[in-house]
Scaffold this motif. Structure first.
Motif, PDB file in Angstrom:
ATOM      1  N   ASP A 427     -12.481   4.028 -11.926  1.00 49.92           N
ATOM      2  CA  ASP A 427     -11.568   3.386 -10.987  1.00 49.92           C
ATOM      3  C   ASP A 427     -10.790   4.505 -10.299  1.00 49.92           C
ATOM      4  O   ASP A 427      -9.844   5.067 -10.856  1.00 49.92           O
ATOM      5  N   ARG A 429      -8.751   4.476  -7.857  1.00 53.41           N
ATOM      6  CA  ARG A 429      -7.331   4.181  -7.599  1.00 53.41           C
ATOM      7  C   ARG A 429      -6.487   4.511  -8.814  1.00 53.41           C
ATOM      8  O   ARG A 429      -5.411   5.125  -8.695  1.00 53.41           O
ATOM      9  N   ARG A 432      -6.174   8.272  -9.128  1.00 56.46           N
ATOM     10  CA  ARG A 432      -5.172   8.851  -8.219  1.00 56.46           C
ATOM     11  C   ARG A 432      -3.758   8.646  -8.748  1.00 56.46           C
ATOM     12  O   ARG A 432      -2.918   9.545  -8.687  1.00 56.46           O
ATOM     13  N   LYS A 433      -3.491   7.457  -9.310  1.00 58.81           N
ATOM     14  CA  LYS A 433      -2.160   7.196  -9.854  1.00 58.81           C
ATOM     15  C   LYS A 433      -1.886   8.090 -11.054  1.00 58.81           C
ATOM     16  O   LYS A 433      -0.778   8.616 -11.212  1.00 58.81           O
TER      17      LYS A 433
END
Length: 452
Positions: A427, A429, A432-433
């Motif tokens: 994932d 996303r 990135r977090k």
């Protein structure tokens, strides 16, 4: 305190792994561009176009006949080969470096995401006394004769089981045989055979709340695989008779017919009805698919799963717990058998363009993946073909598919290979977090495993 310190260190390592994954993925894209300049950009565009054209060619191969089919089949093979050759000739070292960077990105990303988000919940084992009067049904033809090859009957009888060998020349009602055994005092039912036979006996075991034993003597043994059994050594499953534990798992039903794996409707279900399918699977499929995929033959289906409605799909697969679809290495595997939910996979493709979208689009319109407690299959006719755990059936419509949570007590060996832990889904996303966190951010307490 030691655990908290270890958690913080692990979280820090995963944060840096997330950053490494993002950096490696970016470089994997930039290297071919830098190596080939504008030509690299054009090559990437050509690669994407080649993938789409290959998918379209596969669609034409399945839906056309005669010379057009052969031309499409050649195209489906030639285009990927030409793209690979073009990349190798133009960006040889850059391509190798890009592939290596992508491998680093995938490995780092999986490491970074392990232990975060949702985790696999393993089926709880229960220690129970060994059965006193086990009854096993064995099909000598299953798996190319595994019952004889592995000496399963003799081994089971040595362990105190009563064994009934099915007569290959005389069809028998295995459900009735299992019920008669329970009435005679059997306190465990088991099957050495295919998934379809296992499902019929499993339903009787669930009905009478007696343990069920799976012996992986079939051809594919999907149910045994997801139970963590040794599929290479069917005789190892018999250890459960003396040294076993119980698992509570779900059982699926399609119109009253039990299934441990899945029930399929649409194109595949129609193909397996053909008498020629067993002897020539590929030839029979290629002969029937053009009319089925273009809807010149076969029923027009509607699948209702909760609030979702699948209109006119060519194929619908309803599974006893959802299959993994996010990882090619885990495709066809189920992480759990006790989630209490059916998995639903529906496919609707009406053109070569939509076939290409299945490959290129991360969320194609033609593919539906969801879960539900109940699925209703409707059709424009009174009866439809169905493949229930590989068995060809004709069922009256509408077909109500449901799941019975924790209905089945499965007895398995205490020592067994087990289920391979699922790989974390990449994932980006979440990566990135995770990579963006800075400072002394502490890991959530209890998120990661202890080092001992």
């Amino acid at each position: 305190m030691a655990v908290d310190w270890w958690d913080r260190q692990e979280y820090r390592r995963q944060r840096w792994a997330a950053r490494a994954a993002l950096a490696a993925a970016g470089l994997a894209v930039l290297v071919p561009l830098a190596y080939g300049g504008m030509g690299g950009v054009l090559l990437l565009m050509a690669g994407a176009a080649g993938l789409g054209l290959s998918a379209a060619a596969v669609w034409w191969t399945l839906t056309l006949r005669g010379p057009e089919r052969w031309a499409a089949a050649v195209l489906a093979v030639a285009v990927p080969a030409a793209v690979v050759a073009l990349f190798a000739a133009t960006l040889f070292w850059g391509l190798l470096l890009s592939v290596a960077l992508w491998a680093v990105a995938v490995w780092s990303g999986r490491y970074a995401l392990r232990g975060t988000g949702s985790r696999q919940v393993l089926v709880r084992e229960r220690r129970t006394p060994p059965p006193q009067r086990p009854f096993l049904i064995m099909n000598p033809r299953s798996g190319g004769g595994k019952v004889t090859r592995f000496g399963l009957k003799e081994r089971a009888e040595q362990l105190g089981a009563r064994v009934l060998l099915l007569d290959p020349e005389q069809p028998q009602d295995v459900g009735a045989l299992a019920r008669a055994a329970v009435a005679d005092g059997a306190d465990l039912l088991g099957v050495a055979g295919g998934d379809g036979t296992q499902a019929l006996v499993a339903a009787v075991a669930a009905e009478h709340d007696v343990p069920f034993l799976v012996i992986s003597a079939g051809t594919r043994n999907h149910f045994a695989m997801d139970l963590g059994l040794d599929r290479e050594d069917p005789a190892a499953g018999l250890d459960a008779l003396t040294d076993g534990v119980e698992l509570r798992v779900d059982l699926g039903f399609a119109g009253g017919h039990p299934f441990v794996n899945n029930a399929s409707f649409g194109a595949y279900a129609a193909i397996v009805q053909s008498p020629a399918y067993r002897g020539d699977k590929i030839g029979t499929s290629l002969d029937l698919l053009p009319d089925l995929l273009t809807r010149q033959q076969g029923p027009r289906l509607t699948a209702r799963a909760g609030e979702a409605v699948l209109t006119d799909p060519q194929a619908v697969l309803v599974s006893n717990n959802p299959y993994r679809t996010d990882d090619p290495f885990g495709f066809g595997r189920r992480e759990r058998l006790d989630s209490g939910a059916l998995g639903v996979l529906g496919v609707r493709v009406d053109s070569a363009t939509e076939a290409a979208a299945l490959l290129l689009d991360p969320q194609p319109d033609g593919l539906t993946i969801l879960t539900a407690r109940e699925v209703v299959i409707e059709a424009d006719r009174a009866q439809i073909e169905a493949g229930v755990d590989g068995e060809a059936l004709v069922l009256p419509t509408p077909v109500h598919c449901r799941i019975a949570p924790s209905a089945l007590r499965v007895r398995v060996p205490r020592k067994r290979p087990g289920v391979t832990p699922p790989r974390p889904r990449l994932d980006w996303r979440r990566l990135r977090k995770l990579a963006a966190t800075v400072g002394r951010t502490a890991a959530p307490r209890g998120t990661y495993g202890r080092p001992w």
